[in-house]
Design a protein around this motif. Structure first.
Motif, PDB file in Angstrom:
ATOM      1  N   ASN A 174      29.226  41.860  36.768  1.00 31.32           N
ATOM      2  CA  ASN A 174      30.634  42.270  36.794  1.00 31.32           C
ATOM      3  C   ASN A 174      31.329  41.528  37.929  1.00 31.32           C
ATOM      4  OD1 ASN A 174      30.121  44.231  34.800  1.00 31.32           O
ATOM      5  ND2 ASN A 174      29.462  45.679  36.365  1.00 31.32           N
ATOM      6  N   MET A 175      32.496  40.974  37.670  1.00 30.44           N
ATOM      7  CA  MET A 175      33.255  40.251  38.687  1.00 30.44           C
ATOM      8  C   MET A 175      34.689  40.751  38.712  1.00 30.44           C
ATOM      9  SD  MET A 175      31.822  36.368  38.042  1.00 30.44           S
ATOM     10  CE  MET A 175      32.097  36.467  36.276  1.00 30.44           C
ATOM     11  N   THR A 176      35.239  40.892  39.906  1.00 27.87           N
ATOM     12  CA  THR A 176      36.614  41.337  40.073  1.00 27.87           C
ATOM     13  C   THR A 176      37.315  40.442  41.091  1.00 27.87           C
ATOM     14  OG1 THR A 176      35.986  43.629  39.637  1.00 27.87           O
ATOM     15  CG2 THR A 176      38.105  43.267  40.702  1.00 27.87           C
ATOM     16  N   TYR A 177      38.518  40.015  40.758  1.00 29.53           N
ATOM     17  CA  TYR A 177      39.311  39.172  41.656  1.00 29.53           C
ATOM     18  C   TYR A 177      40.656  39.839  41.905  1.00 29.53           C
ATOM     19  CZ  TYR A 177      42.322  35.361  43.226  1.00 29.53           C
ATOM     20  OH  TYR A 177      43.225  34.600  43.933  1.00 29.53           O
ATOM     21  N   CYS A 178      40.985  40.045  43.190  1.00 25.46           N
ATOM     22  CA  CYS A 178      42.267  40.620  43.599  1.00 25.46           C
ATOM     23  C   CYS A 178      43.061  39.528  44.324  1.00 25.46           C
ATOM     24  CB  CYS A 178      42.063  41.819  44.516  1.00 25.46           C
ATOM     25  SG  CYS A 178      41.086  43.152  43.802  1.00 25.46           S
ATOM     26  N   PRO A 179      44.049  38.911  43.678  1.00 23.52           N
ATOM     27  CA  PRO A 179      44.807  37.839  44.319  1.00 23.52           C
ATOM     28  C   PRO A 179      45.778  38.394  45.360  1.00 23.52           C
ATOM     29  CG  PRO A 179      45.703  38.286  42.150  1.00 23.52           C
ATOM     30  CD  PRO A 179      44.473  39.137  42.280  1.00 23.52           C
ATOM     31  N   PRO A 180      46.152  37.584  46.337  1.00 22.12           N
ATOM     32  CA  PRO A 180      47.083  38.043  47.385  1.00 22.12           C
ATOM     33  C   PRO A 180      48.533  37.986  46.920  1.00 22.12           C
ATOM     34  CG  PRO A 180      46.403  35.800  47.838  1.00 22.12           C
ATOM     35  CD  PRO A 180      45.659  36.222  46.592  1.00 22.12           C
ATOM     36  N   LEU A 181      48.909  38.877  46.034  1.00 21.66           N
ATOM     37  CA  LEU A 181      50.261  38.911  45.484  1.00 21.66           C
ATOM     38  C   LEU A 181      50.958  40.190  45.906  1.00 21.66           C
ATOM     39  CD1 LEU A 181      49.454  37.716  41.840  1.00 21.66           C
ATOM     40  CD2 LEU A 181      50.233  36.320  43.770  1.00 21.66           C
ATOM     41  N   LYS A 182      52.294  40.180  45.877  1.00 21.14           N
ATOM     42  CA  LYS A 182      53.040  41.392  46.191  1.00 21.14           C
ATOM     43  C   LYS A 182      52.793  42.468  45.131  1.00 21.14           C
ATOM     44  CE  LYS A 182      56.776  39.217  48.829  1.00 21.14           C
ATOM     45  NZ  LYS A 182      58.250  39.015  48.949  1.00 21.14           N
ATOM     46  N   THR A 183      52.736  42.029  43.883  1.00 21.11           N
ATOM     47  CA  THR A 183      52.362  42.949  42.815  1.00 21.11           C
ATOM     48  C   THR A 183      50.843  43.027  42.754  1.00 21.11           C
ATOM     49  OG1 THR A 183      54.340  42.411  41.551  1.00 21.11           O
ATOM     50  CG2 THR A 183      52.520  43.441  40.350  1.00 21.11           C
ATOM     51  N   GLY A 196      25.919  45.866  55.877  1.00 19.20           N
ATOM     52  CA  GLY A 196      27.274  45.574  56.323  1.00 19.20           C
ATOM     53  C   GLY A 196      28.292  46.274  55.445  1.00 19.20           C
ATOM     54  N   ASN A 197      29.531  45.772  55.501  1.00 20.16           N
ATOM     55  CA  ASN A 197      30.625  46.414  54.793  1.00 20.16           C
ATOM     56  C   ASN A 197      30.815  45.879  53.379  1.00 20.16           C
ATOM     57  OD1 ASN A 197      31.274  47.929  57.112  1.00 20.16           O
ATOM     58  ND2 ASN A 197      32.451  46.194  57.926  1.00 20.16           N
ATOM     59  N   HIS A 198      30.214  44.750  53.053  1.00 24.43           N
ATOM     60  CA  HIS A 198      30.527  44.087  51.793  1.00 24.43           C
ATOM     61  C   HIS A 198      29.295  43.832  50.931  1.00 24.43           C
ATOM     62  CE1 HIS A 198      34.574  43.517  53.242  1.00 24.43           C
ATOM     63  NE2 HIS A 198      34.120  42.909  54.312  1.00 24.43           N
ATOM     64  N   TYR A 255      33.744  39.508  48.894  1.00 22.40           N
ATOM     65  CA  TYR A 255      34.171  38.419  49.765  1.00 22.40           C
ATOM     66  C   TYR A 255      35.671  38.529  50.011  1.00 22.40           C
ATOM     67  CZ  TYR A 255      29.789  36.476  47.971  1.00 22.40           C
ATOM     68  OH  TYR A 255      28.484  36.292  47.606  1.00 22.40           O
ATOM     69  N   ASP A 256      36.079  38.425  51.266  1.00 21.47           N
ATOM     70  CA  ASP A 256      37.487  38.284  51.616  1.00 21.47           C
ATOM     71  C   ASP A 256      37.812  36.790  51.642  1.00 21.47           C
ATOM     72  OD1 ASP A 256      38.042  41.012  51.903  1.00 21.47           O
ATOM     73  OD2 ASP A 256      37.134  41.023  53.889  1.00 21.47           O
ATOM     74  N   LEU A 257      38.717  36.366  50.790  1.00 21.51           N
ATOM     75  CA  LEU A 257      39.002  34.953  50.628  1.00 21.51           C
ATOM     76  C   LEU A 257      39.878  34.439  51.772  1.00 21.51           C
ATOM     77  CD1 LEU A 257      39.672  34.975  46.792  1.00 21.51           C
ATOM     78  CD2 LEU A 257      37.548  34.439  48.001  1.00 21.51           C
ATOM     79  N   PRO A 258      39.722  33.163  52.146  1.00 24.40           N
ATOM     80  CA  PRO A 258      40.462  32.610  53.311  1.00 24.40           C
ATOM     81  C   PRO A 258      41.967  32.710  53.174  1.00 24.40           C
ATOM     82  CG  PRO A 258      38.686  31.138  52.642  1.00 24.40           C
ATOM     83  CD  PRO A 258      38.785  32.186  51.588  1.00 24.40           C
ATOM     84  N   ARG A 259      42.490  32.598  51.968  1.00 19.24           N
ATOM     85  CA  ARG A 259      43.937  32.624  51.773  1.00 19.24           C
ATOM     86  C   ARG A 259      44.443  33.986  51.312  1.00 19.24           C
ATOM     87  NH1 ARG A 259      45.411  26.767  48.964  1.00 19.24           N
ATOM     88  NH2 ARG A 259      44.463  25.455  50.608  1.00 19.24           N
ATOM     89  N   GLY A 260      43.636  35.007  51.519  1.00 22.37           N
ATOM     90  CA  GLY A 260      44.034  36.349  51.139  1.00 22.37           C
ATOM     91  C   GLY A 260      43.392  36.780  49.834  1.00 22.37           C
ATOM     92  N   GLY A 287      46.980  44.015  54.366  1.00 20.56           N
ATOM     93  CA  GLY A 287      46.302  45.171  53.797  1.00 20.56           C
ATOM     94  C   GLY A 287      45.956  44.904  52.341  1.00 20.56           C
ATOM     95  N   ALA A 288      44.717  45.203  51.985  1.00 22.86           N
ATOM     96  CA  ALA A 288      44.241  44.957  50.624  1.00 22.86           C
ATOM     97  C   ALA A 288      43.519  46.178  50.117  1.00 22.86           C
ATOM     98  CB  ALA A 288      43.310  43.742  50.589  1.00 22.86           C
ATOM     99  N   THR A 289      43.601  46.377  48.824  1.00 28.51           N
ATOM    100  CA  THR A 289      42.940  47.533  48.237  1.00 28.51           C
ATOM    101  C   THR A 289      41.493  47.223  47.935  1.00 28.51           C
ATOM    102  OG1 THR A 289      43.565  46.818  46.031  1.00 28.51           O
ATOM    103  CG2 THR A 289      45.090  48.261  47.187  1.00 28.51           C
TER     104      THR A 289
END
Length: 807
Positions: free
Chosen positions: A529-538, A430-432, A497-502, A115-117
């Motif tokens: 404008n660019m935004t990156y959401c890494p796959p971290l617990k925080t 589409g969705n993205h 974009y949904d990245l391959p590693r999350g 799950g990602a925001t």
């Protein structure tokens, strides 16, 4: 296989989004994840029925329901769906339901989907409900809440104007329902301003950006305030009043037609009574606004936005006594006045819009809008002053160090008309992916007549002194007309974009173009404008934005000064060019829990390279531009904000900013000097708490501490105008409120109180510690050319009582 299952689940959720049935009550709220941050694109629908909606970019949803008890289903890909029962209550036409979705992990063959925001946007959400309890001299002002955000500063509680990251008041755009709105041109002081354009009773979604905004927003260098007026319930109304004025609104809706009307009145004489100039103050401000929508068929909707406002300001000064200076060098400035000032500002705004949706993925918008202002400023004020050296604060008479008189005269008039036709569109691929565009044509007419002068006498000699003639200290006479056309266009695309590693990565890129035939200038403004959401617990989100921003000159900026037959006049400069800023903003948002309370920490670092500047000086709200591109400069700073539930159930925040903005004029030999809005530090706090043992009572604290602005004699050169600084601006306002609500307070359903949905009572102490904040200076000139800056203090301690009734 896993990608197909993911897409199928998404399509099944969105398939529920069909037009709602006839409604009679409304449910709204926010959808968050288990870390407390808001979710965009969550599906909210009636379980077992084809009725629903999606949350917007701030996690907010609004759903109209029929008279029945229903179960609402909240779902989003990557999160566990939940259901909540909503019980119909005839006495509660609007209900609030906030929901938290728990993150889930789904194993589909060899792929794991976490799950990602949603991606972060650079627009901050402004909660309109907090405006109701904000302790402020501006009343229920949305701008009053914006002033507490990071990067925003203001040193005048009488005005709704603010500076963003070192920019002037004229560098901020305000949009209502996609229409850019304007304020009167000739307003010089906060006492004259009255009401801001935005009516908080009508506002629904409010967003604010302090920089790095998209290409769809207009030609300003600093900020954007984007307001969308809401659609009302089947019937709702409200009235409110305080020592400063009153307001009322009423609205209704059905399947096809909605209407919402708001009226406001403000009289600031009670506030101005604490100023040091004792006078007969008679400021009266009224405002009426309406927002209508009509939907003849599901694919087509018309809208009408209308506004009329009138500010009448009458000022008859009598006396003034001001003590200033450090201990041991204190001065007392005493003035006896004669004369008066009478000003009138009338503005009309109207916009007709149409939105056509031929298919669910495509929105086509068309609008015609107009703005008209009729402004008149007239004053004849004479003053005789005594300047004395004193030894204590209680002493008003001492050693006489100066005596003189002055006379100020003005007969200024302005009429302006701006008409605009525009088209905009949104295509969701589409969705993205989302493409947006817009094209606008604008014609502006301005007619202005200025006749103002000031005479000063010091010890029997007129200033500036001449042995063979009588000189005026300042004079200006001008008569100008402007008729010009502007064409604006923007195009932008948003990818996610949904990245391959999350995690995910989103980009919004676009360009904004502008042509003005007055100076035959074409500008192209690329922005990204660019935004990156890494796959971290925080949950951490990094964002980077940049672009080339132009501010097309307004009428005030193109007025150059010149001598004509020995008289100073204004000449419209056709060779002027747009001010320009190359901006880079980098930052991050961290969402976390502390003691089970959700928090969000935001930090932004920015740099703005400014060139082709049109220099200006500022006195109170008066901004005097040089009328030529005569400088370059920079603004750099760091903004931080901690937002969250310091006390469970209520939001508070702390904003802290560090900033430096400097400018250099072309070949004047002074080098870099501070710009008029330079402010090294600024701290703002909005804090809410419950009264111990009485949780239904709340305390609201508004705190601001900021470095003083540069200042100096207004008619001096650039170095002299910035060589001093005002004292730090410090202010604390405290409010105590109690809201009674039907369904929570049993007596609200009986007798006299039965028609009311909510009753809010608030008591406020404004400027609790009585700080003598300085907004500007009056510069006294002596015969020997020495000048003394006499501070113009703002309001002292005041008490206010507010009552708001919602039906």
């Amino acid at each position: 296989m896993s990608r197909k299952l993911w897409l199928m689940g998404w399509l099944l959720s969105v398939a529920a989004l069909l037009p709602a049935q006839t409604h009679s009550y409304q449910v709204s709220g926010y959808v968050r994840d288990n870390l407390g941050h808001l979710l965009e694109g969550a599906v909210v629908g009636v379980a077992g029925q084809l009725q629903g909606t999606l949350t917007d970019s701030t996690g907010y949803y609004q759903l109209n329901l029929a008279r029945d008890t229903v179960r609402l289903r909240y779902s989003m890909t990557g999160f566990q769906a939940v259901e909540r029962q909503v019980v119909y209550n005839a006495s509660r036409a609007r209900q609030r339901m906030d929901v938290i979705l728990e993150e889930e992990t789904l194993d589909l063959e060899d792929m794991t989907i976490l799950g990602a925001t949603s991606d972060n946007v650079l627009l901050q959400h402004v909660d309109v409900e907090k405006v109701r309890v904000l302790p402020s001299l501006a009343g229920n002002s949305i701008e009053g809440l914006v002033k507490t955000f990071q990067g925003v500063s203001a040193n005048n509680e009488l005005s709704s104007q603010y500076s963003v990251r070192g920019g002037s008041y004229d560098e901020n755009s305000v949009y209502v329902n996609g229409i850019e709105v304007y304020r009167p041109y000739l307003i010089r002081t906060g006492e004259q301003e009255g009401l801001s354009f935005v009516n908080p009773d009508l506002a629904g979604r409010v967003q604010f950006s302090a920089g790095g905004f998209d290409a769809r927003y207009g030609d300003r260098l600093s900020s954007v305030l984007d307001i969308t007026y809401r659609k009302p319930l089947p019937f709702e109304a409200g009235v409110s009043g305080s020592f400063m004025g009153a307001s009322a609104y009423v609205g209704s809706s059905n399947d096809k037609f909605t209407q919402l009307h708001g009226f406001r009145y403000k009289n600031a004489s009670w506030i101005l009574g604490t100023l040091q100039t004792k006078a007969e103050y008679d400021p009266n401000f009224i405002d009426y606004q309406t927002y209508l929508t009509y939907k003849p068929v599901p694919k087509l909707e018309f809208g009408l936005l209308g506004s009329f406002s009138q500010n009448k300001y009458r000022f008859v000064p009598q006396t003034r006594s001001t003590t200033f200076g450090p201990l041991g060098m204190m001065q007392n400035f005493t003035v006896y006045f004669d004369g008066q000032e009478e000003d009138v500002f009338r503005t009309f705004t109207g916009a007709l819009t149409a939105v056509y949706r031929p298919v669910p993925e495509l929105d086509l918008g068309f609008s015609v809008a107009g703005f008209y202002t009729d402004e008149r400023v007239s004053y004849d004020i004479a003053g005789e002053y005594w300047l004395s050296s004193i030894s204590s604060l209680v002493e008003t008479e001492g050693i006489l160090t100066g005596v003189g008189n002055y006379f100020e005269h003005a007969r200024n008039e302005m009429k302006a008309l701006v008409v605009k036709a525009a088209h905009d569109g949104t295509w969701r691929i589409g969705n993205h992916n989302q493409v947006q565009w817009g094209l606008a044509y604008e014609r502006e007419y301005v007619r202005e007549q200025v006749r103002e002068w000031e005479m000063r006498d010091s010890s029997g000699y007129t200033l500036p002194y001449s042995p063979d003639r009588v000189n005026l200290y300042y004079s200006l006479s001008a008569q100008n007309q402007l008729r010009a056309d502007r064409v604006r266009f923007y195009l932008q695309d948003r990818f996610k974009y949904d990245l391959p590693r999350g995690g995910n990565f989103s980009v919004t890129a676009g360009v904004r173009c502008n042509y003005w035939n007055f100076n035959r200038e074409f500008t192209a403004s690329p922005r990204i404008n660019m935004t990156y959401c890494p796959p971290l617990k925080t949950d951490i989100r990094f964002h980077l934005s940049g672009g080339l921003y132009y501010q097309s000159p307004s009428y005030k900026e193109i007025k150059d000064t010149a001598w004509s037959d020995g008289v100073l006049t204004n000449v419209l400069n056709t060779g002027i060019r747009s001010q320009c800023a190359t901006q880079v903003i980098a930052g991050m948002d961290i969402f976390y829990h502390f003691l089970r309370h959700p928090f969000r920490f935001t930090v932004d670092a920015y740099y703005k390279h400014l060139y082709r500047l049109i220099s200006y000086s500022q006195d109170n709200l008066t901004i005097r531009y040089s009328g030529v591109n005569d400088g370059r400069g920079y603004a750099a700073g760091l903004d931080m904000r901690l937002f969250g539930e310091f006390v469970q159930g209520v939001d508070s925040w702390i904003s802290f900013s560090l900033m430096r903005t400097m400018e250099m004029h072309n070949d004047d030999g002074y080098g870099y000097t501070p710009r008029p809005m330079d402010q090294l530090y600024n701290i703002s706090v909005f804090f809410q708490d419950y009264v111990p043992g009485l949780p239904q009572y709340r305390v609201h604290v508004l705190f601001n501490w900021a470095q003083g602005m540069p200042t100096g004699p207004s008619h001096g050169n650039r170095q002299i105008r910035s060589q001093y600084r005002m004292p730090d601006y410090r202010r604390v306002d405290i409010g105590l409120s109690r809201q009674f609500e039907k369904g929570k307070d049993p007596w609200m359903s009986r007798g006299f109180f039965k028609p009311f949905r909510k009753i809010l009572i608030a008591f406020e102490v404004l400027n609790v510690f009585g700080f003598n904040n300085v907004n500007s200076y009056y510069w006294v000139s002596a015969f020997d050319d020495n000048q003394y800056g006499v501070p113009n203090y703002l309001t002292g301690r005041q008490f206010n009582l507010k009552l708001q009734l919602d039906f």
